[in-house]
Enzyme design. Structure first.
Site, short mmCIF file in Angstrom:
data_model
loop_
_atom_site.label_atom_id
_atom_site.label_comp_id
_atom_site.label_asym_id
_atom_site.label_seq_id
_atom_site.Cartn_x
_atom_site.Cartn_y
_atom_site.Cartn_z
N ILE A 242 0.82 -1.22 0.00
CA ILE A 242 0.00 0.00 0.00
C ILE A 242 0.85 1.26 0.00
O ILE A 242 0.38 2.34 -0.40
CB ILE A 242 -0.96 -0.01 1.21
N HIS B 162 6.40 -11.80 5.96
CA HIS B 162 6.18 -11.43 4.56
C HIS B 162 7.52 -11.15 3.89
O HIS B 162 8.44 -10.62 4.51
CB HIS B 162 5.26 -10.21 4.44
P1 5GP Z 1 7.27 -4.47 7.42
O1 5GP Z 1 7.55 -3.06 7.85
O2 5GP Z 1 6.52 -5.23 8.50
O3 5GP Z 1 8.47 -5.22 6.92
O4 5GP Z 1 6.32 -4.36 6.16
C1 5GP Z 1 4.95 -4.18 6.26
C2 5GP Z 1 4.48 -3.64 4.94
O5 5GP Z 1 3.09 -3.77 4.88
C3 5GP Z 1 4.82 -2.17 4.72
O6 5GP Z 1 5.62 -2.04 3.55
C4 5GP Z 1 3.45 -1.52 4.57
O7 5GP Z 1 3.44 -0.48 3.62
C5 5GP Z 1 2.57 -2.69 4.17
N1 5GP Z 1 1.18 -2.52 4.56
C6 5GP Z 1 0.71 -2.11 5.77
N2 5GP Z 1 -0.63 -2.07 5.76
C7 5GP Z 1 -1.02 -2.49 4.52
C8 5GP Z 1 -2.29 -2.67 3.90
O8 5GP Z 1 -3.35 -2.45 4.48
N3 5GP Z 1 -2.30 -3.10 2.61
C9 5GP Z 1 -1.15 -3.36 1.92
N4 5GP Z 1 -1.27 -3.77 0.65
N5 5GP Z 1 0.07 -3.21 2.46
C10 5GP Z 1 0.13 -2.78 3.75
#
Ligand code: 5GP
Ligand code: ZN
Length: 114
Positions: free
Chosen positions: A31, A100
């Site tokens: 997103i 992820h």
């Molecule tokens: P992290 O910071 O945990 O490695 O990555 C989490 C990712 O999830 C971030 O890049 C963030 O932009 C994405 N993200 C968070 N909320 C959402 C959402 O509601 N939809 C989508 N498609 N991505 C999300």
């Protein structure tokens, strides 16, 4: 996991912009993209962090990497190059507590990452 954002996407309660899906993984556009292509690959099974993987997940981790390859081909970044990243816990900036794989590409990236 009822309160997990990515589990809600796997179950279809929240509908992400899906790029690729098979029986074990779901891939969708981030997103808040950090590159022209930024796709997240999540296992359909809830796993909280990289630290929670064990030997029972060996094939699943392989599926995640093969999904990255598929996503790279579909989005046209396989030859130009891309990065596949898992952030684990606070120092890496993990913000969603369902493991992820980020697939980022479409621009030149620096190393080391910030
Ligand atoms: P992290 O910071 O945990 O490695 O990555 C989490 C990712 O999830 C971030 O890049 C963030 O932009 C994405 N993200 C968070 N909320 C959402 C959402 O509601 N939809 C989508 N498609 N991505 C999300
Ligand atoms: Zn989950």
């Amino acid at each position: 996991m009822q309160d997990c954002l990515f589990c809600k996407m796997v179950s279809g309660h929240i509908k992400p912009d899906i790029v690729y899906e098979n029986s074990q993984v779901l891939a969708f556009h981030d997103i808040n993209p950090q590159a022209p292509v930024h796709v997240l690959i999540v296992p359909k099974q809830h796993i909280t962090t990289l630290n929670d993987l064990d030997g029972s997940h060996t094939a699943l981790v392989g599926e995640m990497l093969l999904a990255a390859q598929e996503v790279a081909q579909q989005t046209g970044i396989a030859d130009s190059g891309y990065r596949a990243v898992v952030n684990c816990n606070a120092d890496a900036g993990q913000s969603v507590w369902h493991i992820h794989l980020h697939v980022l590409g479409g621009r030149r990236m620096g190393w080391p990452p910030g």
